[in-house]
Enzyme design. Structure first.
Site, PDB file in Angstrom:
ATOM      1  N   LYS A  18      47.091  36.684  35.380  1.00  0.00           N
ATOM      2  CA  LYS A  18      46.377  36.746  33.635  1.00  0.00           C
ATOM      3  C   LYS A  18      46.016  38.012  33.300  1.00  0.00           C
ATOM      4  O   LYS A  18      46.485  38.755  31.783  1.00  0.00           O
ATOM      5  CB  LYS A  18      45.392  35.383  33.848  1.00  0.00           C
ATOM      6  N   ARG A  93      37.763  28.620  30.592  1.00  0.00           N
ATOM      7  CA  ARG A  93      37.761  27.547  31.845  1.00  0.00           C
ATOM      8  C   ARG A  93      36.549  26.596  32.480  1.00  0.00           C
ATOM      9  O   ARG A  93      36.855  26.313  33.299  1.00  0.00           O
ATOM     10  CB  ARG A  93      36.944  28.954  33.204  1.00  0.00           C
ATOM     11  N   ARG A 132      44.613  42.096  46.863  1.00  0.00           N
ATOM     12  CA  ARG A 132      43.917  42.947  46.296  1.00  0.00           C
ATOM     13  C   ARG A 132      43.010  44.243  46.131  1.00  0.00           C
ATOM     14  O   ARG A 132      41.352  43.839  47.385  1.00  0.00           O
ATOM     15  CB  ARG A 132      44.111  42.018  45.316  1.00  0.00           C
ATOM     16  N   ARG A 165      37.001  43.067  45.912  1.00  0.00           N
ATOM     17  CA  ARG A 165      36.261  42.575  45.620  1.00  0.00           C
ATOM     18  C   ARG A 165      35.344  41.940  46.313  1.00  0.00           C
ATOM     19  O   ARG A 165      36.182  41.387  47.377  1.00  0.00           O
ATOM     20  CB  ARG A 165      37.187  41.888  44.258  1.00  0.00           C
ATOM     21  N   ARG A 176      37.617  29.592  44.957  1.00  0.00           N
ATOM     22  CA  ARG A 176      37.457  30.035  43.290  1.00  0.00           C
ATOM     23  C   ARG A 176      38.945  28.835  43.533  1.00  0.00           C
ATOM     24  O   ARG A 176      39.299  28.738  42.063  1.00  0.00           O
ATOM     25  CB  ARG A 176      37.838  31.168  43.439  1.00  0.00           C
TER      26      ARG A 176
HETATM   27  P1  ADP Z   1      40.280  35.712  38.674  1.00  0.00           P
HETATM   28  O1  ADP Z   1      40.373  34.672  37.302  1.00  0.00           O
HETATM   29  O2  ADP Z   1      41.111  35.965  39.301  1.00  0.00           O
HETATM   30  O3  ADP Z   1      39.399  34.178  39.302  1.00  0.00           O
HETATM   31  P2  ADP Z   1      38.409  36.363  36.710  1.00  0.00           P
HETATM   32  O4  ADP Z   1      37.613  38.143  36.749  1.00  0.00           O
HETATM   33  O5  ADP Z   1      39.206  36.054  35.774  1.00  0.00           O
HETATM   34  O6  ADP Z   1      38.958  36.275  38.270  1.00  0.00           O
HETATM   35  O7  ADP Z   1      36.607  35.824  37.019  1.00  0.00           O
HETATM   36  C1  ADP Z   1      36.029  36.344  38.237  1.00  0.00           C
HETATM   37  C2  ADP Z   1      34.964  35.477  38.697  1.00  0.00           C
HETATM   38  O8  ADP Z   1      33.896  35.492  36.702  1.00  0.00           O
HETATM   39  C3  ADP Z   1      34.864  33.896  38.543  1.00  0.00           C
HETATM   40  O9  ADP Z   1      35.112  33.214  39.568  1.00  0.00           O
HETATM   41  C4  ADP Z   1      33.571  32.871  37.811  1.00  0.00           C
HETATM   42  O10 ADP Z   1      32.591  33.138  38.600  1.00  0.00           O
HETATM   43  C5  ADP Z   1      33.410  34.207  36.553  1.00  0.00           C
HETATM   44  N1  ADP Z   1      33.858  33.280  35.484  1.00  0.00           N
HETATM   45  C6  ADP Z   1      34.745  34.605  34.878  1.00  0.00           C
HETATM   46  N2  ADP Z   1      35.250  33.854  33.519  1.00  0.00           N
HETATM   47  C7  ADP Z   1      33.754  32.443  32.917  1.00  0.00           C
HETATM   48  C8  ADP Z   1      34.141  31.594  32.549  1.00  0.00           C
HETATM   49  N3  ADP Z   1      34.928  31.848  31.330  1.00  0.00           N
HETATM   50  N4  ADP Z   1      32.964  30.742  32.574  1.00  0.00           N
HETATM   51  C9  ADP Z   1      31.857  30.837  34.324  1.00  0.00           C
HETATM   52  N5  ADP Z   1      32.977  32.162  35.003  1.00  0.00           N
HETATM   53  C10 ADP Z   1      34.112  32.793  34.677  1.00  0.00           C
END
Ligand code: ADP
Ligand code: ZN
Length: 218
Positions: A18, A93, A132, A165, A176
């Protein structure tokens, strides 16, 4: 005019690409790429109050509470660079977030235009996330096998150190993915009801994915 604003949502499991694709298409579409995960990590790096509150959840692979996430996101899309639209990556999400976003947009006479659902098998998610690496400074993304930095451990773009990370460690990746299937995947049906969803095969190679996505925008 409200109707001219293009709002795109990138969905899909962690590691589906994404963020990578959002970065690649943003210049073509002339829109900012807004990643809630990236905003949280920036706040964690700067040790802000938001960073401290969000960090507790992120390091366990859990979602940050809707209230905090929505507040932050709505604040961000008020910015000047969002006037022509935006690409949302990692938001919404949860159904709650999607409903709040709908309400927010409806109140302003706006709506979501497209939802891109990046599809990729679990095995590939695990392979990608466990290999990654990211720049500790600019968040440029690398992979130990597919795309290592030219100088080991150093970012090609800014020269800072490239790290793993904390939430890309195996147990957290698992958490996740579970969270994704349980809480985020139901959002696809939510948006499908309005016919907004296009499935994007996330396994056909980075350039092909970009080409496919751009073809959807004519
Ligand atoms: P990925 O899609 O690879 O899991 P992101 O960088 O999008 O990584 O998100 C990392 C973390 O940030 C998520 O695992 C979550 O804990 C938090 N996060 C990101 N976006 C949201 C959201 N819309 N609602 C709740 N938590 C979020
Ligand atoms: Zn860098």
């Amino acid at each position: 005019m409200a109707g001219d604003i293009l709002k795109v949502i990138m969905m899909g499991p962690p590691g589906s690409g994404k963020g990578t694709q959002a970065e690649l298409i943003k210049n073509h579409l002339g829109l900012p790429h807004i990643s809630t995960g990236e905003i949280f990590r920036e706040n964690i790096r700067k040790n802000t109050q938001l960073g401290q509150r969000a960090g507790k959840y992120i390091e366990k692979g859990q979602l940050v509470p809707d209230e905090l996430t929505c507040e932050m996101l709505f604040d961000r899309i008020e910015d000047e660079d969002c006037k022509e639209g935006y690409i949302l990556d990692g938001f919404p999400r949860t159904i709650e977030q999607a409903e709040r976003l709908d309400k927010y947009l409806t109140e302003r006479g706006h709506k979501i235009d497209k939802v891109l659902n990046m599809s990729i098998p679990d095995q590939e998610v695990i392979r990608r996330l466990s290999g990654r690496r990211v720049c500790s400074n600019c968040e440029e993304i690398y992979h130990i096998d597919d795309n290592p930095p030219a100088k080991e451990g150093l970012c090609n773009v800014c020269g800072s150190s490239v790290i793993q990370r904390k939430d890309d460690l195996p147990e957290i990746i698992k958490a996740r993915l579970d969270t994704y299937y349980e809480i985020s995947q139901p959002l696809i049906s939510y948006y499908n009801r309005s016919g907004l969803v296009t499935i994007v095969d996330g396994t056909i190679g980075k350039t092909n994915v970009t080409r496919f996505i751009l073809s959807l925008f004519g």
